[in-house]
Scaffold this motif. Structure first.
Motif, PDB file in Angstrom:
ATOM      1  N   ALA A  96       0.838  -1.204   0.000  1.00 11.03           N
ATOM      2  CA  ALA A  96       0.000   0.000   0.000  1.00 11.03           C
ATOM      3  C   ALA A  96       0.872   1.253   0.000  1.00 11.03           C
ATOM      4  O   ALA A  96       0.585   2.230  -0.699  1.00 11.03           O
ATOM      5  CB  ALA A  96      -0.930   0.004   1.216  1.00 11.03           C
ATOM      6  N   GLY A  97       1.953   1.225   0.763  1.00  6.98           N
ATOM      7  CA  GLY A  97       2.883   2.349   0.779  1.00  6.98           C
ATOM      8  C   GLY A  97       3.532   2.569  -0.575  1.00  6.98           C
ATOM      9  O   GLY A  97       3.688   3.711  -1.034  1.00  6.98           O
ATOM     10  N   LEU A  98       3.892   1.484  -1.254  1.00  5.87           N
ATOM     11  CA  LEU A  98       4.480   1.592  -2.598  1.00  5.87           C
ATOM     12  C   LEU A  98       3.466   2.194  -3.573  1.00  5.87           C
ATOM     13  O   LEU A  98       3.796   3.088  -4.359  1.00  5.87           O
ATOM     14  CB  LEU A  98       4.955   0.225  -3.089  1.00  5.87           C
ATOM     15  CG  LEU A  98       5.534   0.179  -4.494  1.00  5.87           C
ATOM     16  CD1 LEU A  98       6.761   1.079  -4.616  1.00  5.87           C
ATOM     17  CD2 LEU A  98       5.875  -1.259  -4.867  1.00  5.87           C
ATOM     18  N   ASP A  99       2.223   1.731  -3.518  1.00  8.24           N
ATOM     19  CA  ASP A  99       1.172   2.289  -4.377  1.00  8.24           C
ATOM     20  C   ASP A  99       0.994   3.786  -4.133  1.00  8.24           C
ATOM     21  O   ASP A  99       0.872   4.571  -5.072  1.00  8.24           O
ATOM     22  CB  ASP A  99      -0.163   1.571  -4.145  1.00  8.24           C
ATOM     23  CG  ASP A  99      -0.180   0.158  -4.682  1.00  8.24           C
ATOM     24  OD1 ASP A  99       0.698  -0.178  -5.496  1.00  8.24           O
ATOM     25  OD2 ASP A  99      -1.067  -0.607  -4.284  1.00  8.24           O
TER      26      ASP A  99
ATOM     27  N   ALA B 195      11.492  -0.616  -4.858  1.00  7.77           N
ATOM     28  CA  ALA B 195      11.183  -0.617  -6.293  1.00  7.77           C
ATOM     29  C   ALA B 195      11.831   0.584  -6.963  1.00  7.77           C
ATOM     30  O   ALA B 195      12.011   1.636  -6.344  1.00  7.77           O
ATOM     31  CB  ALA B 195       9.671  -0.569  -6.504  1.00  7.77           C
ATOM     32  N   MET B 196      12.164   0.420  -8.222  1.00 13.14           N
ATOM     33  CA  MET B 196      12.673   1.524  -9.031  1.00 13.14           C
ATOM     34  C   MET B 196      11.504   2.087  -9.817  1.00 13.14           C
ATOM     35  O   MET B 196      10.788   1.351 -10.498  1.00 13.14           O
ATOM     36  CB  MET B 196      13.753   1.023  -9.990  1.00 13.14           C
ATOM     37  CG  MET B 196      14.292   2.082 -10.922  1.00 13.14           C
ATOM     38  SD  MET B 196      15.242   3.346 -10.096  1.00 13.14           S
ATOM     39  CE  MET B 196      16.745   2.467  -9.739  1.00 13.14           C
ATOM     40  N   VAL B 197      11.284   3.388  -9.714  1.00 18.21           N
ATOM     41  CA  VAL B 197      10.190   4.060 -10.417  1.00 18.21           C
ATOM     42  C   VAL B 197      10.814   5.044 -11.399  1.00 18.21           C
ATOM     43  O   VAL B 197      11.673   5.836 -11.024  1.00 18.21           O
ATOM     44  CB  VAL B 197       9.261   4.801  -9.430  1.00 18.21           C
ATOM     45  CG1 VAL B 197       8.189   5.578 -10.168  1.00 18.21           C
ATOM     46  CG2 VAL B 197       8.637   3.820  -8.452  1.00 18.21           C
TER      47      VAL B 197
ATOM     48  N   ILE C 150       3.909   5.788  -5.629  1.00 19.36           N
ATOM     49  CA  ILE C 150       3.808   5.923  -7.090  1.00 19.36           C
ATOM     50  C   ILE C 150       2.796   7.001  -7.448  1.00 19.36           C
ATOM     51  O   ILE C 150       3.049   7.850  -8.303  1.00 19.36           O
ATOM     52  CB  ILE C 150       3.464   4.568  -7.735  1.00 19.36           C
ATOM     53  CG1 ILE C 150       4.657   3.619  -7.604  1.00 19.36           C
ATOM     54  CG2 ILE C 150       3.062   4.743  -9.198  1.00 19.36           C
ATOM     55  CD1 ILE C 150       4.366   2.191  -7.977  1.00 19.36           C
ATOM     56  N   ARG C 151       1.650   7.005  -6.770  1.00 22.36           N
ATOM     57  CA  ARG C 151       0.635   8.048  -7.005  1.00 22.36           C
ATOM     58  C   ARG C 151       1.184   9.435  -6.701  1.00 22.36           C
ATOM     59  O   ARG C 151       0.982  10.379  -7.453  1.00 22.36           O
ATOM     60  CB  ARG C 151      -0.592   7.809  -6.130  1.00 22.36           C
ATOM     61  CG  ARG C 151      -1.416   6.650  -6.527  1.00 22.36           C
ATOM     62  CD  ARG C 151      -2.340   7.102  -7.599  1.00 22.36           C
ATOM     63  NE  ARG C 151      -3.262   6.030  -7.882  1.00 22.36           N
ATOM     64  CZ  ARG C 151      -4.426   6.219  -8.375  1.00 22.36           C
ATOM     65  NH1 ARG C 151      -4.838   7.436  -8.639  1.00 22.36           N
ATOM     66  NH2 ARG C 151      -5.202   5.209  -8.633  1.00 22.36           N
TER      67      ARG C 151
ATOM     68  N   VAL D 216      14.222   5.578  -6.348  1.00 12.19           N
ATOM     69  CA  VAL D 216      14.188   4.330  -5.596  1.00 12.19           C
ATOM     70  C   VAL D 216      13.178   4.530  -4.470  1.00 12.19           C
ATOM     71  O   VAL D 216      13.309   5.449  -3.664  1.00 12.19           O
ATOM     72  CB  VAL D 216      15.572   3.972  -5.015  1.00 12.19           C
ATOM     73  CG1 VAL D 216      15.484   2.712  -4.167  1.00 12.19           C
ATOM     74  CG2 VAL D 216      16.589   3.800  -6.129  1.00 12.19           C
ATOM     75  N   VAL D 217      12.157   3.683  -4.456  1.00 16.18           N
ATOM     76  CA  VAL D 217      11.111   3.774  -3.442  1.00 16.18           C
ATOM     77  C   VAL D 217      11.258   2.585  -2.504  1.00 16.18           C
ATOM     78  O   VAL D 217      11.243   1.439  -2.940  1.00 16.18           O
ATOM     79  CB  VAL D 217       9.703   3.767  -4.085  1.00 16.18           C
ATOM     80  CG1 VAL D 217       8.628   3.800  -3.008  1.00 16.18           C
ATOM     81  CG2 VAL D 217       9.549   4.925  -5.049  1.00 16.18           C
TER      82      VAL D 217
END
Length: 161
Positions: free
Chosen positions: A45-48, A112-114, A51-52, A88-89
């Motif tokens: 959820a934090g990653l989502d 994750a790499m964004v 990204i938003r 980098v997240v």
């Protein structure tokens, strides 16, 4: 005969005590497993969210501990630049809280790499390697689906259904 009865009673009490201890240990294992799954979901959820937020603001740097519920836990987000358009997240979920002394405490971290992009495209896309399934449109609307083959050049929305 009394000695024999005392021995049987002692044996029964010992077996009962072992059973209760075993139940308490099993309950702790189940709680830890549940919190491990919750922590993973919270980190996702934090990653989502990251990204938003990056879609809206490329300078977004993350969140301090965000508590969702006293019973569920929360997450932290750290966003670090890795070049002009890459971030980098790192998202860490905590359950049942971020207190390591909490009963059944567990964490899960996703990194994750964004890549930030201003290129033309469909906006919020979904990609699947073999298949994608979408359902659950409860608002009564029919979803608008469009496929795009990147070999054909820039995306054009003409022909979307």
């Amino acid at each position: 005969m009394l000695v024999f009865a005392l021995l049987i009673a002692t044996f029964m009490v010992t077996v009962s005590g072992v059973g209760l201890t075993s139940s308490a240990v099993d309950q702790g294992i189940v709680l830890r497993s549940l919190n491990r799954a919750r922590a993973l979901h919270l980190s996702e959820a934090g990653l989502d969210l990251a990204i938003r937020r990056l879609q809206a603001n490329s300078d977004y740097t993350g969140e301090a501990y965000a508590l969702l519920s006293d019973q569920v836990g929360g997450y932290t987000i750290l966003v670090t630049p890795d070049g002009p358009s890459d971030r980098v997240v790192q998202s860490t979920g905590f359950s049942p809280s971020n207190n390591p002394n909490s009963r059944g405490y567990s964490t899960a971290t996703i990194e994750a790499m964004v890549r930030l992009s201003k290129l033309a495209g469909p906006g919020h896309g979904v990609m699947g390697e073999e298949s994608v399934r979408m359902d659950g449109f409860g608002d009564g609307e029919t979803p608008k689906l469009d496929s795009y083959d990147s070999r054909e050049g820039l995306y054009r929305s003409q022909g979307a259904r």
